[in-house]
Motif scaffolding. Structure first.
Motif, mmCIF file in Angstrom:
data_model
loop_
_atom_site.group_PDB
_atom_site.id
_atom_site.type_symbol
_atom_site.label_atom_id
_atom_site.label_comp_id
_atom_site.label_asym_id
_atom_site.label_seq_id
_atom_site.Cartn_x
_atom_site.Cartn_y
_atom_site.Cartn_z
ATOM 1 N N GLN A 115 0.809 -1.223 0.000
ATOM 2 C CA GLN A 115 0.000 0.000 0.000
ATOM 3 C C GLN A 115 0.848 1.283 0.000
ATOM 4 O OE1 GLN A 115 -2.603 -0.660 3.419
ATOM 5 N NE2 GLN A 115 -4.156 -1.533 2.082
ATOM 6 N N LEU A 116 2.109 1.156 -0.377
ATOM 7 C CA LEU A 116 2.966 2.331 -0.531
ATOM 8 C C LEU A 116 3.111 2.668 -2.010
ATOM 9 C CD1 LEU A 116 5.835 1.545 2.018
ATOM 10 C CD2 LEU A 116 3.831 3.017 2.356
ATOM 11 N N VAL A 117 3.453 3.915 -2.294
ATOM 12 C CA VAL A 117 3.675 4.326 -3.681
ATOM 13 C C VAL A 117 4.825 3.498 -4.259
ATOM 14 C CG1 VAL A 117 4.351 6.239 -5.178
ATOM 15 C CG2 VAL A 117 2.892 6.660 -3.181
ATOM 16 N N PRO A 118 4.624 2.842 -5.399
ATOM 17 C CA PRO A 118 5.695 2.026 -5.972
ATOM 18 C C PRO A 118 6.871 2.875 -6.450
ATOM 19 C CG PRO A 118 3.850 2.177 -7.495
ATOM 20 C CD PRO A 118 3.390 2.797 -6.203
ATOM 21 N N LEU A 119 8.045 2.267 -6.454
ATOM 22 C CA LEU A 119 9.255 2.934 -6.901
ATOM 23 C C LEU A 119 9.597 2.490 -8.317
ATOM 24 C CD1 LEU A 119 11.347 2.418 -3.645
ATOM 25 C CD2 LEU A 119 10.114 4.491 -4.322
ATOM 26 N N THR A 120 10.300 3.344 -9.052
ATOM 27 C CA THR A 120 10.750 3.012 -10.401
ATOM 28 C C THR A 120 12.170 2.476 -10.319
ATOM 29 O OG1 THR A 120 9.385 4.797 -11.316
ATOM 30 C CG2 THR A 120 11.098 3.885 -12.743
ATOM 31 N N MET A 121 12.293 1.152 -10.253
ATOM 32 C CA MET A 121 13.605 0.537 -10.083
ATOM 33 C C MET A 121 14.292 0.403 -11.441
ATOM 34 S SD MET A 121 13.276 0.394 -6.906
ATOM 35 C CE MET A 121 14.991 -0.101 -6.721
ATOM 36 N N ALA A 122 15.576 0.820 -11.488
ATOM 37 C CA ALA A 122 16.301 0.824 -12.762
ATOM 38 C C ALA A 122 17.598 0.033 -12.711
ATOM 39 C CB ALA A 122 16.599 2.256 -13.182
ATOM 40 N N GLY A 123 17.952 -0.509 -11.541
ATOM 41 C CA GLY A 123 19.184 -1.275 -11.473
ATOM 42 C C GLY A 123 19.497 -1.731 -10.066
ATOM 43 N N ILE A 124 20.412 -2.696 -9.954
ATOM 44 C CA ILE A 124 20.899 -3.152 -8.657
ATOM 45 C C ILE A 124 22.355 -3.567 -8.793
ATOM 46 C CG2 ILE A 124 19.991 -5.477 -9.074
ATOM 47 C CD1 ILE A 124 19.781 -5.849 -6.051
ATOM 48 N N VAL A 125 23.176 -3.115 -7.849
ATOM 49 C CA VAL A 125 24.580 -3.503 -7.778
ATOM 50 C C VAL A 125 24.778 -4.240 -6.457
ATOM 51 C CG1 VAL A 125 26.965 -2.711 -7.675
ATOM 52 C CG2 VAL A 125 25.336 -1.574 -9.200
ATOM 53 N N ILE A 126 25.223 -5.483 -6.553
ATOM 54 C CA ILE A 126 25.367 -6.377 -5.402
ATOM 55 C C ILE A 126 26.846 -6.518 -5.089
ATOM 56 C CG2 ILE A 126 24.900 -8.714 -4.543
ATOM 57 C CD1 ILE A 126 22.836 -8.829 -7.009
ATOM 58 N N GLU A 127 27.260 -6.050 -3.913
ATOM 59 C CA GLU A 127 28.656 -6.161 -3.502
ATOM 60 C C GLU A 127 28.774 -7.196 -2.387
ATOM 61 O OE1 GLU A 127 32.219 -3.613 -1.297
ATOM 62 O OE2 GLU A 127 30.297 -2.651 -1.732
ATOM 63 N N GLY A 128 29.365 -8.337 -2.702
ATOM 64 C CA GLY A 128 29.603 -9.357 -1.690
ATOM 65 C C GLY A 128 28.359 -9.824 -0.972
ATOM 66 N N GLY A 129 27.271 -10.008 -1.695
ATOM 67 C CA GLY A 129 26.014 -10.444 -1.089
ATOM 68 C C GLY A 129 25.767 -11.929 -1.300
ATOM 69 N N ASN A 130 25.309 -12.608 -0.255
ATOM 70 C CA ASN A 130 24.984 -14.031 -0.333
ATOM 71 C C ASN A 130 23.565 -14.196 -0.855
ATOM 72 O OD1 ASN A 130 24.516 -16.850 0.246
ATOM 73 N ND2 ASN A 130 26.186 -16.746 1.730
ATOM 74 N N PHE A 131 23.387 -15.049 -1.854
ATOM 75 C CA PHE A 131 22.067 -15.233 -2.471
ATOM 76 C C PHE A 131 21.117 -16.027 -1.579
ATOM 77 C CE2 PHE A 131 25.138 -15.110 -6.072
ATOM 78 C CZ PHE A 131 24.756 -13.881 -6.582
ATOM 79 N N GLY A 132 21.660 -16.852 -0.704
ATOM 80 C CA GLY A 132 20.834 -17.690 0.155
ATOM 81 C C GLY A 132 21.427 -19.081 0.268
ATOM 82 N N LEU A 133 20.924 -19.852 1.214
ATOM 83 C CA LEU A 133 21.442 -21.188 1.477
ATOM 84 C C LEU A 133 20.586 -22.238 0.783
ATOM 85 C CD1 LEU A 133 22.217 -20.648 5.258
ATOM 86 C CD2 LEU A 133 23.827 -20.566 3.330
ATOM 87 N N GLY A 134 21.245 -23.328 0.366
ATOM 88 C CA GLY A 134 20.577 -24.288 -0.493
ATOM 89 C C GLY A 134 19.877 -25.436 0.197
ATOM 90 N N SER A 135 20.042 -25.597 1.506
ATOM 91 C CA SER A 135 19.442 -26.744 2.189
ATOM 92 C C SER A 135 18.978 -26.359 3.577
ATOM 93 C CB SER A 135 20.444 -27.889 2.291
ATOM 94 O OG SER A 135 21.479 -27.575 3.207
ATOM 95 N N GLU A 136 18.059 -27.137 4.106
ATOM 96 C CA GLU A 136 17.569 -26.903 5.459
ATOM 97 C C GLU A 136 18.684 -27.123 6.479
ATOM 98 O OE1 GLU A 136 15.174 -25.802 8.520
ATOM 99 O OE2 GLU A 136 14.832 -25.582 6.358
ATOM 100 N N HIS A 137 19.539 -28.088 6.217
ATOM 101 C CA HIS A 137 20.670 -28.350 7.117
ATOM 102 C C HIS A 137 21.594 -27.125 7.198
ATOM 103 C CE1 HIS A 137 23.782 -30.574 9.229
ATOM 104 N NE2 HIS A 137 24.666 -30.151 8.341
ATOM 105 N N ALA A 138 21.884 -26.527 6.040
ATOM 106 C CA ALA A 138 22.740 -25.339 6.018
ATOM 107 C C ALA A 138 22.074 -24.179 6.747
ATOM 108 C CB ALA A 138 23.062 -24.952 4.579
ATOM 109 N N ARG A 139 20.764 -24.047 6.591
ATOM 110 C CA ARG A 139 20.054 -22.957 7.275
ATOM 111 C C ARG A 139 20.076 -23.144 8.794
ATOM 112 N NH1 ARG A 139 17.009 -23.076 2.425
ATOM 113 N NH2 ARG A 139 15.705 -24.792 3.137
ATOM 114 N N GLN A 140 19.911 -24.376 9.245
ATOM 115 C CA GLN A 140 19.940 -24.633 10.687
ATOM 116 C C GLN A 140 21.327 -24.373 11.265
ATOM 117 O OE1 GLN A 140 17.336 -25.158 12.731
ATOM 118 N NE2 GLN A 140 16.089 -24.865 10.888
#
Length: 284
Positions: A115-140
């Motif tokens: 319910q907020l005014v949407p933003l006009t996104m034009a790009g993203i630069v990711i510096e040393g960011g982890n995309f996520g973990l691949g298993s439940e064991h890794a998350r635990q």
């Protein structure tokens, strides 16, 4: 709203210029980006203090979406108070935790009915960011590790905790002097606030964002860009396996924009030019 620092373009008609939004890493603050933004004189810049950090120390959130909503509100406030265009193109630039939040913002939060005014996104630069973990064991495993650190931040002397924090393998490129400088700078943080933010944004609670990041295309055809330091072997491998556009910066470890700000700014400027909406600039 979160505390933020806006630095306008030196060019005329700043309300028409794109807005580059910077999100720092865990333990950091908005002013971490100063050596980069001074090299972007012809862009509007917004550096945000994340919850529990900097001048946003007293602000807390309980989820990734909650933090993203605060970021969204802070950007909207900047657009209004600085009289920028309501549809100003926005490029997110995030480091480590800030990179993870940037990815979550675009891949998970932005499509929700907030319910907020949407933003006009034009790009993203990711510096040393982890995309996520691949298993439940890794998350635990990660959750247990983050909980241990969170308990230390809340209960132990912060300088002592930071001394151990910066001994982690991801910071192996730092020398003794650099570690001591970081410990001194970060010791102003409040341990209980850091503890809360660490658990709120634990990698264990983050979905694997890579599939959605790989599919991201902005209105100008731009793709996400990943920036990594050559000495950061873990994240260099992540970048190489990501199927994303990426740049490896020589002479840098995990914190590229701190260790090699001129090289980081040069890559960022090239990316902003590719957005097709930004003026070309020349580094001094």
């Amino acid at each position: 709203m979160l505390n933020s620092q806006f630095t306008p373009t030196l060019e005329v008609h700043r309300e028409e210029k794109p807005l580059v939004v910077f999100l720092h890493g865990f333990l950091g603050a908005a002013d971490d980006w100063n050596t980069v933004i001074e090299r972007l004189p012809n862009h509007n810049k917004l550096c945000i203090d994340l919850p529990g950090h900097g001048q946003s120390q007293s602000i807390q959130s309980t989820s990734f979406s909650g933090v993203c909503r605060l970021i969204h509100l802070t950007i909207l406030e900047c657009i209004e108070t600085q009289n920028l265009s309501a549809t100003v193109p926005i490029c997110l630039v995030g480091y480590s935790l800030g990179a993870r939040l940037s990815m979550y913002f675009l891949c998970e939060y932005e499509g929700t009915d907030n319910q907020l005014v949407p933003l006009t996104m034009a790009g993203i630069v990711i510096e040393g960011g982890n995309f996520g973990l691949g298993s439940e064991h890794a998350r635990q495993d990660r959750l247990a590790n983050d909980l241990a650190w969170a308990n230390r931040f809340e209960n132990d002397d912060i300088a002592e905790v930071l001394g151990d924090w910066y001994q982690q393998p991801v910071f192996s490129s730092l020398n003794h002097e650099q570690r001591q400088d970081l410990i001194a700078k970060r010791s102003v943080n409040l341990g209980d606030k850091l503890s809360h933010m660490l658990m709120t944004t634990s990698l264990a609670r983050q979905p694997n964002l890579l599939p959605k990041i790989q599919q991201l295309r902005f209105g100008n055809g731009n793709r996400p860009l990943y920036i990594v330091g050559e000495r950061d072997t873990k994240f260099t491998a992540l970048a190489q396996d990501s199927n994303l556009d990426f740049k490896v910066i020589a002479g840098a470890g995990h914190n590229v924009h701190k260790e090699q700000p001129k090289a980081f700014a040069s890559v960022l400027l090239s990316y902003l030019e590719q957005m097709g909406v930004n003026p070309k600039e020349k580094l001094e």
